[in-house]
Scaffold this motif. Structure first.
Motif, mmCIF file in Angstrom:
data_model
loop_
_atom_site.group_PDB
_atom_site.id
_atom_site.type_symbol
_atom_site.label_atom_id
_atom_site.label_comp_id
_atom_site.label_asym_id
_atom_site.label_seq_id
_atom_site.Cartn_x
_atom_site.Cartn_y
_atom_site.Cartn_z
ATOM 1 N N ALA A 73 -29.753 -3.142 -3.078
ATOM 2 C CA ALA A 73 -29.363 -3.018 -4.478
ATOM 3 C C ALA A 73 -27.850 -2.846 -4.618
ATOM 4 C CB ALA A 73 -30.092 -1.818 -5.106
ATOM 5 N N TYR A 74 -27.250 -2.047 -3.745
ATOM 6 C CA TYR A 74 -25.811 -1.808 -3.809
ATOM 7 C C TYR A 74 -25.043 -3.107 -3.536
ATOM 8 C CZ TYR A 74 -21.400 0.661 -2.988
ATOM 9 O OH TYR A 74 -20.101 1.106 -3.052
ATOM 10 N N GLY A 75 -25.511 -3.864 -2.535
ATOM 11 C CA GLY A 75 -24.839 -5.124 -2.225
ATOM 12 C C GLY A 75 -24.985 -6.157 -3.315
ATOM 13 N N LEU A 76 -26.145 -6.205 -3.963
ATOM 14 C CA LEU A 76 -26.334 -7.147 -5.068
ATOM 15 C C LEU A 76 -25.502 -6.746 -6.270
ATOM 16 C CD1 LEU A 76 -30.174 -7.784 -4.810
ATOM 17 C CD2 LEU A 76 -28.315 -9.332 -4.118
ATOM 18 N N LEU B 185 -18.502 -7.312 -1.947
ATOM 19 C CA LEU B 185 -18.483 -6.605 -0.666
ATOM 20 C C LEU B 185 -19.324 -7.379 0.358
ATOM 21 C CD1 LEU B 185 -18.846 -2.865 -1.735
ATOM 22 C CD2 LEU B 185 -16.775 -4.064 -1.024
ATOM 23 N N HIS B 186 -18.835 -7.459 1.586
ATOM 24 C CA HIS B 186 -19.513 -8.226 2.626
ATOM 25 C C HIS B 186 -20.422 -7.372 3.507
ATOM 26 C CE1 HIS B 186 -17.024 -11.686 1.686
ATOM 27 N NE2 HIS B 186 -15.948 -10.905 1.746
ATOM 28 N N LEU B 187 -20.286 -6.064 3.500
ATOM 29 C CA LEU B 187 -21.024 -5.218 4.432
ATOM 30 C C LEU B 187 -22.401 -4.788 3.949
ATOM 31 C CD1 LEU B 187 -21.024 -3.606 7.089
ATOM 32 C CD2 LEU B 187 -19.940 -1.724 5.846
ATOM 33 N N PRO B 188 -22.619 -4.451 2.690
ATOM 34 C CA PRO B 188 -23.905 -3.834 2.298
ATOM 35 C C PRO B 188 -25.127 -4.702 2.568
ATOM 36 C CG PRO B 188 -22.250 -3.436 0.618
ATOM 37 C CD PRO B 188 -21.656 -4.398 1.570
#
Length: 846
Positions: A187-190, A195-198
């Motif tokens: 959810a955090y990355g979406l 950001l490339h890491l989450p």
């Protein structure tokens, strides 16, 4: 013609114009360099710094251009990107170390409320900071804080387990925590797509919930396999539809690891199942994996689709074959898997993507190759087993074929190997026979060429031959039947080789008119012919070894081999095949003569003259063939037989002299032909001289000159007459044999003679011969006489040299050797020139 103005004035005018042009060009270049430097951003300069230390940028210094106008290097406007990344990485690492130290060391000094508040606040701050930083376009800093937040969430999980749920099972808690972290970071990355890491972190956490949950529940291996398979399917879906390279790479790695583990788990359970019902569940797992791999291959790019097709095919074979394997005896397990692998060939007509279909065909080929690897070693045991009979030649015919092969193989466990070979041989043979139809059927997936057809035919022939041999050994046929069967197989292989060579030659002859079709047909038959020839030679060696158990079988087999190979050599027109067949016939004939000597109960040295029968036949055959390409290989093979005869005669000197003389006669017979004269003539001379020396040594003659001088004198007279008739004849041809006939035996006798008379006479004779060679510029006399004189002198002076060396200090010989090396090294060029002059001088001698 008169010039206006005069030439001198015109030349001066041109020089002035050129000088003005050069000055103008220099001024323009200077102005241009100043303008380029003025247009580029300048770094701040000290007020009192001289301007001439910083030349302008843009162009290099040119001839005629002042140094002040030379280019100036532009300085970067800001710090490089790599330095920023290093600083951010170090900062993130320091914060991470601080957080770990706080959690592990300072955690116990705070109350439960303070602990929770501090960790929650720090984690929320680390998660919220990238949002603000991304709005300000500080992406690198946001990535560093996201990495710190990832570590903090792991520390949060550890803290919760250590304080809030210390009694919870570690595996269960880790499985649940992995699922929560996967959802959180997904959810955090979406939400923060920049950001490339989450998202890769979320994919990493996805790998663990099902596996650790099954492990925590102490589930059986099949359940663990299902957990791994579901994880692999999720990874495959992410790899196909995930966003970003990092997400797809992480998912691809997870897919490879989890999928391989699931397949190995299912295969292990299938192979250890007690019965068909026990193999159903592992088969279902493997079959599901095959369907999932095929579904992924349907949508994957071509290269990955090929790999997916291979996995799908192998998994399907393992699934179906595992159930069928459990229903048959252990000997027939491999044929079951082979039939399942062959069933994959039906995909050529299935509506599959190109890559997936080719992958399943590759899986079928892998299964067939594995089955052949299981079935071929027994064939090698059949071919090489008779080697043991060499130690017990003619010990008596064994009870059966297996008795001649030894008991190292467990033939009952290889009962299915002939079936495997026969099935594959039949399929390859059918493909070779109906190749055009096969090409049309397989056209949607593969387009095999003519080389593939040749390989199919060659494989069918080799596997069919191995099938018959292995079937005879497995059935335990009687010894005479086995010998007859192998001999007949050799005859059949020779027939195929001869016909294939003839057709290949015919196709080569009509290639200009027929084009690619003739070339294709010839290429296929050529592979089959070569395979047949190699198999025929190998089978002949095997049946020859097998026949050594009985005397009658040995004569029958080697006689048949001589006839078969000689007839095949006469029948074929291909040069290479004809040479191989003829050489093999000579070898079998040599073995046959050796067997005849053993039947006559001759000692090895007594059998040596009998072995020269075959070399004599090869000499006569060479005279008949003359310049034919097969003549040289046949004669060389006969020469090897003669060499074997010489080796057998070495223990007995009189027989050795006889064999050497007979070999000299054969070499002299070959030297009659002009094309063999240069080599065979010298060989004959050496053999005759060697036979003479051996004979004299065997007779314990102490004065060899009495026997050699009567030969030397006529030989020298003949040499003189030859030189008068042909002044350009070599001195080695005219005088070399005659001089060597006496000088060399006398030198050998002088080295063992304690008296002084023979060495003295030999030295005087060698000195006279050397001087004559130097005077008349005869190379043979100079070199031969000089070598004998040097060796004779060395023999006479050796005792005194030894005495002097013993009286000298130990350090003196190495010192002298060192000085000699230094002197030679210092005058190396001169020594090299002298050596070249000596070489040229000797080369000009006759």
């Amino acid at each position: 013609m008169e010039h206006v103005p005069p030439p001198a004035e015109e030349l001066a005018l041109l020089d002035r114009e050129l000088a003005q042009l050069d000055a103008r060009r220099a001024h323009l270049l200077t102005r241009r360099a100043w303008l380029v430097s003025a247009l580029q951003p300048q770094a701040p300069q000290a007020p009192n710094a001289p301007r001439w230390h910083t030349p302008p940028v843009g162009h290099g210094w040119a001839p005629g251009q002042p140094w002040s106008a030379a280019p100036r290097a532009a300085k970067p406007s800001g710090p490089p990107r790599s330095a920023q990344n290093v600083l951010l990485t170090l900062g993130g690492l320091l914060l991470t170390v601080a957080a770990v130290a706080f959690t592990l060391v300072s955690w116990g000094s705070m109350g439960i409320g303070g602990r929770s508040a501090v960790l929650a606040l720090v984690t929320l701050a680390a998660l919220a900071a990238p949002v603000v930083l991304l709005r300000r376009k500080l992406a690198a800093t946001a990535e560093a804080l996201a990495a710190l937040a990832l570590v903090l969430t792991l520390l949060d999980v550890y803290a919760i387990h250590a304080v809030a749920a210390p009694d919870t099972d570690g595996l269960t808690f880790t499985a649940v925590a992995s699922a929560v972290l996967a959802a959180l970071w997904a959810a955090y990355g979406l939400a923060l797509g920049k950001l490339h890491l989450p998202l890769p972190a979320a994919v990493f956490f996805v790998q663990w919930p099902l596996l650790l949950g099954a492990w925590a529940a102490s589930a059986p291996a099949i359940v663990v396999g299902w957990a791994l398979l579901v994880t692999a399917v999720v990874d495959g879906a992410i790899a196909l539809w995930g966003k970003g390279l990092g997400v797809r790479v992480t998912a691809g790695i997870g897919l490879a690891v989890a999928g391989s583990a699931a397949l190995l788990t299912g295969l292990g359970e299938s192979l250890t199942a007690d019965g068909p019902l026990g193999a159903v569940l592992p088969g279902a797992l493997l079959l599901t994996a095959a369907v999932a791999a095929l579904a992924g291959a349907w949508r994957a790019p071509n290269g990955y689709a090929h790999a997916g097709g291979v996995v799908a095919g192998l998994a399907a074979v393992a699934a179906v074959g595992g159930v069928l394997r459990a229903a048959v005896p252990g000997t027939w397990h491999v044929p079951v898997y082979l039939l399942c692998g062959l069933a994959l060939l039906s995909v050529v007509r299935a509506p599959l993507p190109h890559g997936a279909g080719r992958g399943m065909l590759a899986a079928a080929g892998a299964v067939v190759a594995g089955a052949l690897l299981w079935a071929v070693p027994p064939v090698a045991a059949v071919l090489l087993g008779p080697v043991e009979l060499v130690a017990e030649v003619w010990a008596g015919a064994p009870d059966g074929f297996r008795g001649a092969l030894g008991e190292s193989m467990r033939w009952s466990e290889s009962a299915a190997a002939p079936v495997v070979l026969a099935v594959v041989a039949g399929l390859l043979g059918a493909a070779y026979r109906w190749w055009p139809s096969l090409v049309r059927v397989a056209a949607p997936l593969v387009t095999p060429g003519t080389a593939a057809r040749g390989a199919a035919g060659a494989g069918a022939l080799a596997l069919g031959w191995g099938t018959l041999l292995l079937a005879a050994a497995t059935l335990g046929v009687p010894y005479p039947v086995a010998v007859a069967l192998e001999t007949v197989l050799v005859a059949g292989l020779l027939l195929v080789a001869v016909r294939g060579a003839e057709r290949g030659a015919g196709d080569a002859g009509t290639a200009e008119g027929d084009g690619a079709g003739a070339e294709a047909a010839g290429g296929g038959r050529s592979a089959v012919a070569v395979t047949a020839l190699v198999a025929a030679v190998g089978g002949a060696v095997s049946v020859g070894l097998l026949s050594l158990a009985a005397e009658a079988a040995t004569y029958a087999v080697f006689g048949a081999l001589v006839v078969l190979f000689a007839g095949a050599a006469l029948r074929t027109r291909a040069v290479v095949e004809q040479a191989v067949l003829a050489v093999a016939a000579v070898v079998w004939g040599t073995v046959l003569t050796g067997c005849a000597a053993r039947s006559l109960e001759l000692a090895p040295h007594e059998a040596a003259p009998l072995l020269l029968v075959v070399p004599a036949v090869t000499v006569l055959l060479g005279a008949r063939l003359r310049l034919h390409p097969v003549a040289l290989p046949v004669e060389l093979t006969g020469a090897l037989g003669a060499l074997v005869a010489v080796g057998l005669a070495v223990p007995d000197a009189p027989f050795l002299a006889l064999v050497l003389a007979l070999c000299g006669v054969l070499a002299a017979g070959a030297a009659v032909r002009p094309e063999r004269r240069p080599a065979a003539g010298y060989v004959a001379a050496v053999l005759f001289v060697a036979a003479t020396w051996v004979r004299l040594a065997a007779s314990e003659v102490s004065a060899p000159e009495a026997y050699t001088l009567p030969v030397t004198v006529p030989a020298l007279v003949v040499g003189v007459l030859r030189r008068r008739k042909d002044p350009e004849a070599s001195s080695w041809t005219a005088y070399g044999p005659g001089l060597a006939a006496t000088l060399l035996p006398s030198l050998a006798a002088a080295w063992t003679d304690p008296d002084w008379l023979r060495p003295l006479l030999l030295g005087v004779s060698a000195l006279v011969i050397t001087l004559l060679g130097a005077k008349y510029r005869l190379q043979a006399l100079l070199l031969l006489g000089g070598a004998v004189l040097a060796l004779d002198t060395l023999h006479e002076l050796a005792p005194y040299v030894v005495q002097v060396a013993g009286a000298l200090p130990r350090w003196l010989p190495p010192a002298l050797a060192g000085l000699l090396l230094l002197a030679v090294g210092a005058t190396y060029e001169q020594r090299l020139r002298n050596a070249r002059k000596l070489k040229d001088l000797l080369g000009r001698m006759r």
